[in-house]
Design an enzyme around this catalytic site. Structure first.
Site, PDB file in Angstrom:
ATOM      1  N   ASN A  76       6.499  42.250 101.163  1.00  0.00           N
ATOM      2  CA  ASN A  76       7.807  41.638 100.124  1.00  0.00           C
ATOM      3  C   ASN A  76       7.546  41.229  99.148  1.00  0.00           C
ATOM      4  O   ASN A  76       7.124  41.023  98.805  1.00  0.00           O
ATOM      5  CB  ASN A  76       7.253  40.475 101.525  1.00  0.00           C
ATOM      6  CG  ASN A  76       8.529  39.592 101.021  1.00  0.00           C
ATOM      7  OD1 ASN A  76       9.349  39.365  99.987  1.00  0.00           O
ATOM      8  ND2 ASN A  76       8.548  38.022 101.658  1.00  0.00           N
TER       9      ASN A  76
ATOM     10  N   HIS B 241      16.827  41.882 103.368  1.00  0.00           N
ATOM     11  CA  HIS B 241      15.373  41.573 102.137  1.00  0.00           C
ATOM     12  C   HIS B 241      14.248  42.110 103.876  1.00  0.00           C
ATOM     13  O   HIS B 241      14.222  41.840 104.735  1.00  0.00           O
ATOM     14  CB  HIS B 241      15.469  40.382 102.619  1.00  0.00           C
ATOM     15  CG  HIS B 241      14.315  39.730 101.843  1.00  0.00           C
ATOM     16  ND1 HIS B 241      13.257  40.120 100.926  1.00  0.00           N
ATOM     17  CD2 HIS B 241      13.259  38.418 102.804  1.00  0.00           C
ATOM     18  CE1 HIS B 241      12.020  40.066 101.240  1.00  0.00           C
ATOM     19  NE2 HIS B 241      12.054  38.252 101.739  1.00  0.00           N
TER      20      HIS B 241
ATOM     21  N   CYS C 243      14.256  35.373  97.990  1.00  0.00           N
ATOM     22  CA  CYS C 243      14.016  36.942  98.219  1.00  0.00           C
ATOM     23  C   CYS C 243      15.694  36.643  98.630  1.00  0.00           C
ATOM     24  O   CYS C 243      16.172  38.062  98.433  1.00  0.00           O
ATOM     25  CB  CYS C 243      13.693  36.302  99.584  1.00  0.00           C
ATOM     26  SG  CYS C 243      11.774  36.178  99.307  1.00  0.00           S
TER      27      CYS C 243
END
Length: 335
Positions: free
Chosen positions: A292, A262, A122
């Site tokens: 996500n 993020h 990520c």
């Protein structure tokens, strides 16, 4: 531009164009209720996610990345042949070799542009953005494409409700270009890791890769996550990383136009916002619409802000991300 033709320049770096691409299939929380034992209310309350996009019919990371980068190039008013380098951040490459970046360059018709993949999960887009800034700052690269692209649905255990409700597919890109304005560009950057905690978020090839005591759903080649430990790591590290970036640049909350984090969990981001005393509109959220998307998430936020006209020349923006590895990265840009 060939190596022989490339000449050094002096000045700054600027983000000249952004783009994004999503699969066509939308999966809502109501759809997830039909797959695993969960509810829309539970997912929304615990994560902030309401829907995500899932790839199908051969829509791979490279396909999404190509579309996102093509849009970014158009917005930057550049032709593919003007690219010097393309950096693809992904943890779900189409294959081990060649690099997904090479496939994207070929798809764009940008050969012989340099190409490389980076895998910081990520944290990948922010790390790649940092790398792009450094390549441009070297004076030898004038136009560098950064793209975060993920097909996380390909590594989901769709019987594991602790992970499959969280993730979505997508891609986002940014073009970093040289500018004569030395005040534009990256003011600060960081990339960190704690490999002693890799087992908190990992994707084992087989059961032999699973360490004793680690969370494991029983299905290899799927993402495994110790949600409790990752949450605690993220809450502490997100706040600390933003604060360190601000301190390094002597910035107050009022100096920062927006923080682009993020998109992992709305509660984690909300905790950082409250701890650091940012107004709601200063820490961007789109988690509810995309879930996500790992390396794509920061780029998706950047593109939406750019398209909405919320970013102007001279704005100071903080990028920050945390991911598997465990890794975390940040940067401060003056646009």
């Amino acid at each position: 531009m060939t190596a022989a033709a490339r000449s050094r320049h002096t000045g700054g770096a600027t983000i000249t164009g952004t783009g994004m691409a999503l699969p066509s299939r939308v999966v809502t929380n109501a759809d997830m209720e039909k797959i695993v034992d969960t509810t829309d209310a539970w997912i929304t309350q615990r994560t902030g996610i309401r829907q995500r996009y899932i790839a199908e019919n051969g829509t791979t990371a490279s396909v999404l990345a190509t579309d996102a980068t093509r849009q970014a190039l158009g917005n930057a008013k550049l032709e593919p042949g003007e690219l010097d380098l393309l950096i693809c951040a992904t943890m779900t490459p189409d294959m081990i070799c060649p690099a997904t970046a090479c496939q994207i360059v070929a798809n764009l018709g940008a050969t012989p542009c340099g190409a490389m993949d980076v895998n910081l999960a990520c944290s990948g887009f922010v790390a790649a953005l940092n790398m792009a800034a450094n390549f441009v700052a070297s004076g030898f690269y004038k136009n560098v494409a950064v793209v975060g692209a993920e097909q996380l649905s390909s590594i989901m255990d769709w019987t594991d409700r602790s992970t499959c409700i969280l993730f979505g597919d997508g891609a986002a890109a940014a073009i970093v270009s040289a500018t004569d304005d030395a005040e534009q560009g990256c003011l600060y950057q960081s990339i960190h890791s704690d490999g002693t905690r890799w087992q908190e978020l990992y994707c084992p090839r087989n059961a032999a890769d699973v360490p004793e005591g680690a969370v494991f759903s029983g299905t290899a080649n799927t993402l495994q996550m110790n949600g409790r430990e990752v949450y605690k790591f993220a809450v502490t590290t997100l706040q600390k990383t933003i604060k360190q970036a601000m301190d390094a640049c002597n910035l107050t909350v009022d100096d920062v136009k927006v923080v682009i984090p993020h998109q992992s969990n709305a509660r984690i981001i909300g905790s950082a916002r409250e701890k650091l005393a940012f107004d709601e509109d200063k820490i961007y959220l789109n988690l509810d619409r995309y879930g996500n998307t790992s390396a794509a998430s920061v780029g998706l936020c950047l593109h939406e802000l750019n398209e909405a006209g919320r970013l102007e020349r001279g704005d100071k923006v903080i990028f920050v991300a945390l991911g598997g590895g465990l890794t975390w990265a940040s940067s401060v840009w003056q646009l």
